[in-house]
Scaffold this motif. Sequence first.
Motif, mmCIF file in Angstrom:
data_model
loop_
_atom_site.group_PDB
_atom_site.id
_atom_site.type_symbol
_atom_site.label_atom_id
_atom_site.label_comp_id
_atom_site.label_asym_id
_atom_site.label_seq_id
_atom_site.Cartn_x
_atom_site.Cartn_y
_atom_site.Cartn_z
ATOM 1 N N UNK A 140 -29.438 47.949 23.589
ATOM 2 C CA UNK A 140 -29.595 48.334 22.188
ATOM 3 C C UNK A 140 -30.444 49.592 22.111
ATOM 4 N N UNK A 141 -30.191 50.379 21.059
ATOM 5 C CA UNK A 141 -30.988 51.576 20.816
ATOM 6 C C UNK A 141 -32.301 51.166 20.154
ATOM 7 N N UNK A 142 -33.405 51.678 20.681
ATOM 8 C CA UNK A 142 -34.715 51.360 20.128
ATOM 9 C C UNK A 142 -35.571 52.601 20.027
ATOM 10 N N UNK A 166 -33.698 48.724 15.547
ATOM 11 C CA UNK A 166 -33.148 48.583 14.199
ATOM 12 C C UNK A 166 -31.814 47.851 14.207
ATOM 13 N N UNK A 167 -31.483 47.274 13.062
ATOM 14 C CA UNK A 167 -30.178 46.649 12.894
ATOM 15 C C UNK A 167 -29.208 47.679 12.330
ATOM 16 N N UNK A 169 -25.728 48.329 9.891
ATOM 17 C CA UNK A 169 -25.955 49.753 9.603
ATOM 18 C C UNK A 169 -27.245 50.020 8.811
ATOM 19 N N UNK A 170 -28.099 49.011 8.650
ATOM 20 C CA UNK A 170 -29.330 49.177 7.874
ATOM 21 C C UNK A 170 -30.527 49.250 8.815
ATOM 22 N N UNK A 171 -31.011 50.459 9.151
ATOM 23 C CA UNK A 171 -32.095 50.563 10.131
ATOM 24 C C UNK A 171 -33.468 50.213 9.577
ATOM 25 N N UNK A 172 -33.563 49.909 8.267
ATOM 26 C CA UNK A 172 -34.874 49.551 7.710
ATOM 27 C C UNK A 172 -35.280 48.141 8.088
ATOM 28 N N UNK A 173 -34.348 47.346 8.579
ATOM 29 C CA UNK A 173 -34.685 46.026 9.122
ATOM 30 C C UNK A 173 -34.399 46.036 10.614
ATOM 31 N N UNK A 195 -30.768 57.622 14.689
ATOM 32 C CA UNK A 195 -30.618 56.930 13.402
ATOM 33 C C UNK A 195 -29.192 57.065 12.874
ATOM 34 N N UNK A 196 -28.610 58.262 12.984
ATOM 35 C CA UNK A 196 -27.220 58.446 12.570
ATOM 36 C C UNK A 196 -26.284 57.572 13.411
#
Length: 224
Positions: A140-142, A166-167, A169-173, A195-196
Amino acid sequence: MFKRRLQQYFLAGLLTWLPLVITVWVLVWLLGMLDGLFTGVLSFVARFVPAAEALSRWVHGIPGIGVLTLGVVIFLTGLLVTNIVGQWLVRQWDGLFTRIPVFRSIYSSVKQLSDTLFAGGGKAFSKVLLVQYPMADSWSVGFLTGPATGDIAVKLPGEHISVYVPTAPNPTSGFMLIVRKSDVIELEMSVDEALKYVISMGVVISPEAAEKANQQGHLPPVTS
């Protein structure tokens, strides 16, 4: 054959207009929400201050007044809190909210998160990493948030780091992981590119990264 080409043309046109339409829709919605919030507050104040009623009617039809006011308020607040008097007021403000039950837990958590993300020159996410999550050999990307410190660093053998995964498509969670530094892979992509990549669920990748991966044989050649 003709039907298939019609579908291709329609899909190509849809993919061309869809990002623009959604972007404009979100901006218009945000603009309307902020304008409505500002005029609502002004109308409430006008009930108690008659002099504000004329101002409320005047600004009601001005589009973007809420965004402009919010920007001015944020700028003036920043101007205030960067001096000794403003910092003292902020400490009093924080002390008041941290004494309110239930409210203080939410306020303190959000404040700590915002201070972490936006303080220190905006380098809360300093590096993009690959971590084995949620299982071995599943990557996973971290984002690196810092070294493990305090009691965590004492109890864990070896050098460990804190990573935010991040999860999509919502990286805020997402999830905060503490992993061994030697078990992660550092990537060359920037935080914005990562992030993209997460938001698009792996579809959007920078041209430079795609070209490099294609040269190394990690991506199939693009066919028309």
